[in-house]
Design a protein around this motif. Structure first.
Motif, short mmCIF file in Angstrom:
data_model
loop_
_atom_site.label_atom_id
_atom_site.label_comp_id
_atom_site.label_asym_id
_atom_site.label_seq_id
_atom_site.Cartn_x
_atom_site.Cartn_y
_atom_site.Cartn_z
N ASP A 49 -4.88 -39.28 -9.65
CA ASP A 49 -5.50 -38.25 -8.81
C ASP A 49 -4.66 -36.99 -8.87
OD1 ASP A 49 -7.59 -39.91 -7.93
OD2 ASP A 49 -6.33 -40.73 -6.32
N CYS A 50 -5.32 -35.86 -8.97
CA CYS A 50 -4.65 -34.57 -8.96
C CYS A 50 -5.62 -33.54 -8.39
CB CYS A 50 -4.17 -34.18 -10.35
SG CYS A 50 -5.50 -34.03 -11.56
N THR A 51 -5.12 -32.36 -8.15
CA THR A 51 -5.98 -31.32 -7.60
C THR A 51 -5.85 -30.06 -8.44
OG1 THR A 51 -5.66 -32.20 -5.39
CG2 THR A 51 -6.51 -29.97 -5.54
N GLY A 52 -6.96 -29.63 -9.00
CA GLY A 52 -7.03 -28.36 -9.72
C GLY A 52 -7.83 -27.42 -8.85
N VAL A 53 -9.01 -27.04 -9.31
CA VAL A 53 -9.92 -26.27 -8.48
C VAL A 53 -10.36 -27.13 -7.30
CG1 VAL A 53 -12.18 -25.15 -8.44
CG2 VAL A 53 -10.69 -24.87 -10.42
N GLY A 54 -10.45 -28.42 -7.54
CA GLY A 54 -10.79 -29.40 -6.52
C GLY A 54 -10.17 -30.72 -6.93
N PRO A 55 -10.39 -31.77 -6.16
CA PRO A 55 -9.85 -33.09 -6.53
C PRO A 55 -10.43 -33.54 -7.87
CG PRO A 55 -10.66 -33.10 -4.27
CD PRO A 55 -11.09 -31.80 -4.89
N GLN A 56 -9.59 -34.14 -8.70
CA GLN A 56 -10.02 -34.62 -10.00
C GLN A 56 -9.05 -35.69 -10.49
OE1 GLN A 56 -9.42 -30.64 -11.87
NE2 GLN A 56 -8.29 -31.75 -13.44
N LYS A 57 -9.30 -36.23 -11.66
CA LYS A 57 -8.39 -37.17 -12.32
C LYS A 57 -7.72 -36.44 -13.48
CE LYS A 57 -9.30 -41.19 -10.32
NZ LYS A 57 -8.27 -41.98 -9.65
N CYS A 58 -6.44 -36.67 -13.65
CA CYS A 58 -5.67 -36.03 -14.72
C CYS A 58 -5.04 -37.07 -15.62
CB CYS A 58 -4.53 -35.18 -14.13
SG CYS A 58 -5.08 -33.70 -13.30
N LEU A 59 -4.88 -36.71 -16.89
CA LEU A 59 -4.10 -37.53 -17.82
C LEU A 59 -2.63 -37.34 -17.50
CD1 LEU A 59 -5.84 -36.58 -21.19
CD2 LEU A 59 -6.06 -38.74 -19.96
N ARG A 60 -1.85 -38.38 -17.78
CA ARG A 60 -0.39 -38.24 -17.75
C ARG A 60 0.06 -38.28 -19.20
NH1 ARG A 60 3.18 -41.20 -13.74
NH2 ARG A 60 3.19 -42.75 -15.38
N ILE A 61 0.76 -37.22 -19.64
CA ILE A 61 1.21 -37.14 -21.02
C ILE A 61 2.71 -36.88 -21.06
CG2 ILE A 61 -1.03 -36.26 -21.80
CD1 ILE A 61 0.34 -33.52 -22.20
N ARG A 62 3.33 -37.20 -22.19
CA ARG A 62 4.71 -36.80 -22.43
C ARG A 62 4.90 -36.58 -23.91
NH1 ARG A 62 7.95 -42.18 -20.44
NH2 ARG A 62 7.01 -43.65 -21.88
N LYS A 63 5.84 -35.66 -24.20
CA LYS A 63 6.05 -35.23 -25.58
C LYS A 63 7.16 -35.99 -26.27
CE LYS A 63 4.00 -30.87 -24.49
NZ LYS A 63 4.16 -29.48 -24.19
N ASN A 64 7.93 -36.78 -25.52
CA ASN A 64 8.90 -37.70 -26.13
C ASN A 64 9.14 -38.84 -25.15
OD1 ASN A 64 11.49 -37.34 -24.62
ND2 ASN A 64 11.31 -35.25 -25.35
N PRO A 65 9.58 -39.99 -25.64
CA PRO A 65 9.68 -41.19 -24.80
C PRO A 65 10.67 -41.06 -23.63
CG PRO A 65 9.78 -41.78 -27.12
CD PRO A 65 9.85 -40.28 -27.05
N GLN A 66 11.64 -40.18 -23.72
CA GLN A 66 12.61 -40.02 -22.64
C GLN A 66 12.15 -39.04 -21.56
OE1 GLN A 66 13.64 -39.58 -26.02
NE2 GLN A 66 14.18 -41.74 -26.13
N ALA A 67 11.10 -38.29 -21.83
CA ALA A 67 10.63 -37.26 -20.90
C ALA A 67 9.88 -37.88 -19.73
CB ALA A 67 9.72 -36.27 -21.64
N GLU A 68 9.84 -37.14 -18.64
CA GLU A 68 9.02 -37.53 -17.49
C GLU A 68 7.55 -37.29 -17.85
OE1 GLU A 68 10.06 -38.72 -14.45
OE2 GLU A 68 12.07 -38.81 -15.31
N TRP A 69 6.67 -38.06 -17.23
CA TRP A 69 5.24 -37.84 -17.44
C TRP A 69 4.85 -36.50 -16.82
CZ3 TRP A 69 2.75 -40.73 -20.77
CH2 TRP A 69 3.14 -42.05 -20.99
N GLU A 70 3.96 -35.77 -17.49
CA GLU A 70 3.41 -34.51 -16.99
C GLU A 70 1.93 -34.72 -16.73
OE1 GLU A 70 3.87 -31.22 -19.74
OE2 GLU A 70 5.64 -32.15 -20.59
N LEU A 71 1.40 -34.03 -15.73
CA LEU A 71 -0.04 -34.07 -15.50
C LEU A 71 -0.71 -33.10 -16.47
CD1 LEU A 71 -0.32 -34.09 -11.61
CD2 LEU A 71 -0.42 -36.01 -13.19
N TRP A 72 -1.80 -33.54 -17.09
CA TRP A 72 -2.58 -32.67 -17.97
C TRP A 72 -3.98 -32.61 -17.42
CZ3 TRP A 72 -1.43 -28.98 -21.06
CH2 TRP A 72 -2.43 -28.43 -21.86
N TYR A 73 -4.36 -31.45 -16.90
CA TYR A 73 -5.61 -31.27 -16.17
C TYR A 73 -6.82 -31.08 -17.08
CZ TYR A 73 -2.64 -30.44 -12.10
OH TYR A 73 -1.73 -30.58 -11.09
N SER A 74 -6.62 -30.59 -18.29
CA SER A 74 -7.74 -30.10 -19.11
C SER A 74 -8.35 -31.12 -20.06
CB SER A 74 -7.26 -28.90 -19.94
OG SER A 74 -6.76 -27.91 -19.08
N GLY A 75 -7.81 -32.29 -20.20
CA GLY A 75 -8.32 -33.24 -21.18
C GLY A 75 -7.85 -32.87 -22.58
#
Length: 121
Positions: A49-75
């Motif tokens: 769950d995340c909030t952009g313009v309104g409540p929505q679902k976001c992907l969690r992505i990371r650019k390397n295995p040691q990084a923290e997960w980031e929310l990606w709102y746009s698909g």
């Protein structure tokens, strides 16, 4: 004309202020060697769950295995997330010209699904 030229110069200066790549001395290792213009990312098995313009679902992505997960709102164009399946993707990043104030300045486009694994319970 002067204003337009000034905006171009400022834009070019800001483009040089981006974060260095993980291999540029940050002490982290990228997911794998990347083809020119592409990069590998991991996509978590669950959307959150995340909030952009309104409540929505976001992907969690990371650019390397040691990084923290980031929310990606746009698909990711061309990618359909499967609940319970972690994915490693090769993607291409494109800059979005004149992005909306509430939108990303980057667009992620699927190049290849490299791996999909069921998440461990």
């Amino acid at each position: 004309m002067k204003c337009e030229l000034g905006m171009i110069v400022v834009g070019m200066a800001l483009a040089g202020c981006s974060n260095p790549s993980p291999s540029a001395g940050s002490g982290t290792t990228p997911v794998a060697a990347e083809a020119e213009g592409t990069r590998e990312i991991e996509v978590d098995a669950q959307m959150v769950d995340c909030t952009g313009v309104g409540p929505q679902k976001c992907l969690r992505i990371r650019k390397n295995p040691q990084a923290e997960w980031e929310l990606w709102y746009s698909g990711i164009e061309g990618f359909t997330h499967k609940a319970g399946v972690k994915a490693r993707l090769r993607i291409r990043e494109e800059k979005v010209p004149n992005p909306p104030a509430d939108g990303s300045s980057l667009r992620l486009i699927l190049v290849e699904v490299l791996e999909q694994t069921p998440a461990k319970p």
